[in-house]
Design a protein around this motif. Sequence first.
Motif, mmCIF file in Angstrom:
data_model
loop_
_atom_site.group_PDB
_atom_site.id
_atom_site.type_symbol
_atom_site.label_atom_id
_atom_site.label_comp_id
_atom_site.label_asym_id
_atom_site.label_seq_id
_atom_site.Cartn_x
_atom_site.Cartn_y
_atom_site.Cartn_z
ATOM 1 N N MET A 1 0.851 -1.170 0.000
ATOM 2 C CA MET A 1 0.000 0.000 0.000
ATOM 3 C C MET A 1 0.894 1.230 0.000
ATOM 4 O O MET A 1 1.840 1.299 0.738
ATOM 5 C CB MET A 1 -0.878 -0.084 1.231
ATOM 6 N N GLN A 2 0.521 2.123 -0.797
ATOM 7 C CA GLN A 2 1.296 3.351 -0.903
ATOM 8 C C GLN A 2 0.527 4.470 -0.261
ATOM 9 O O GLN A 2 -0.596 4.770 -0.648
ATOM 10 C CB GLN A 2 1.558 3.680 -2.385
ATOM 11 N N LEU A 3 1.175 5.024 0.704
ATOM 12 C CA LEU A 3 0.553 6.140 1.423
ATOM 13 C C LEU A 3 1.008 7.446 0.790
ATOM 14 O O LEU A 3 2.147 7.561 0.322
ATOM 15 C CB LEU A 3 0.932 6.124 2.890
ATOM 16 N N PRO A 4 0.096 8.382 0.762
ATOM 17 C CA PRO A 4 0.541 9.677 0.243
ATOM 18 C C PRO A 4 1.609 10.300 1.167
ATOM 19 O O PRO A 4 1.557 10.157 2.368
ATOM 20 C CB PRO A 4 -0.723 10.505 0.197
ATOM 21 N N GLN A 5 2.550 10.954 0.580
ATOM 22 C CA GLN A 5 3.653 11.553 1.336
ATOM 23 C C GLN A 5 3.898 12.983 0.860
ATOM 24 O O GLN A 5 3.795 13.257 -0.330
ATOM 25 C CB GLN A 5 4.941 10.732 1.127
ATOM 26 N N ILE A 6 4.208 13.765 1.784
ATOM 27 C CA ILE A 6 4.712 15.098 1.464
ATOM 28 C C ILE A 6 6.136 15.136 1.981
ATOM 29 O O ILE A 6 6.394 14.952 3.161
ATOM 30 C CB ILE A 6 3.881 16.212 2.141
ATOM 31 N N ARG A 7 7.070 15.371 1.105
ATOM 32 C CA ARG A 7 8.478 15.407 1.495
ATOM 33 C C ARG A 7 8.948 16.864 1.530
ATOM 34 O O ARG A 7 8.797 17.579 0.540
ATOM 35 C CB ARG A 7 9.317 14.624 0.491
ATOM 36 N N LEU A 8 9.482 17.187 2.628
ATOM 37 C CA LEU A 8 10.030 18.542 2.824
ATOM 38 C C LEU A 8 11.554 18.437 2.948
ATOM 39 O O LEU A 8 12.061 17.694 3.780
ATOM 40 C CB LEU A 8 9.461 19.206 4.083
ATOM 41 N N GLU A 9 12.232 19.204 2.162
ATOM 42 C CA GLU A 9 13.707 19.261 2.251
ATOM 43 C C GLU A 9 14.104 20.731 2.411
ATOM 44 O O GLU A 9 13.846 21.538 1.531
ATOM 45 C CB GLU A 9 14.313 18.676 0.976
ATOM 46 N N SER A 10 14.648 21.046 3.533
ATOM 47 C CA SER A 10 14.994 22.455 3.822
ATOM 48 C C SER A 10 16.506 22.611 3.958
ATOM 49 O O SER A 10 17.193 21.699 4.388
ATOM 50 C CB SER A 10 14.296 22.928 5.098
#
Length: 196
Positions: A1-10
Amino acid sequence: MQLPQIRLESTNARIKLNIEKPVQEIQQPQAELSIEQPAAELNIERTPSKLTIDQTKAREDMDLKHISRRIEEAAQQGYQDWLDGLERRAQDGDELMRIENGGDAIAEQAKRNSEPPIYDFNIGWIPSANSVQISYDPGKVDIQWKQNKPIINARVNKPILNYEPGKTNVELARYASLKVDFENLKYVGINYEQKI
């Protein structure tokens, strides 16, 4: 199952500081000092001592008289002898004038005039006691002095200060960044939809 992801790179911001150090110069000129020492004043007044020895009487006792003293004594002795001679001749004349009263006036006068007189004499070269007169004045020394204080002139020179303040320049060496990445999300309208 693929969960939605928000990737933040700062990435953090980085500050760069350019600093110029402050410069401070201090010069201290030497103080100016002047010292004069006037000499002390010394005054000495001296009355010299005096020793007096009078041996005139001792020399007279030894028959070592000064010529002026001898002349004076001879004059006095001559005057006294003259008076004694006047007296003797007057006495002899009076005796001869009264020859008629008896007595042998001529024989007595001849005997008296022919016999030498008897002199009292002791040792002539020893002076009498206390014939040397000694007097002594010790004199005096008067010392006056004056101390002169030193003359001191001092001038303090203030320090010479040169100051250049430092500088600090602030720059951004790197800006902050934020990278957002979506995974398993689909943007539809104003919402996200999830794909399952």
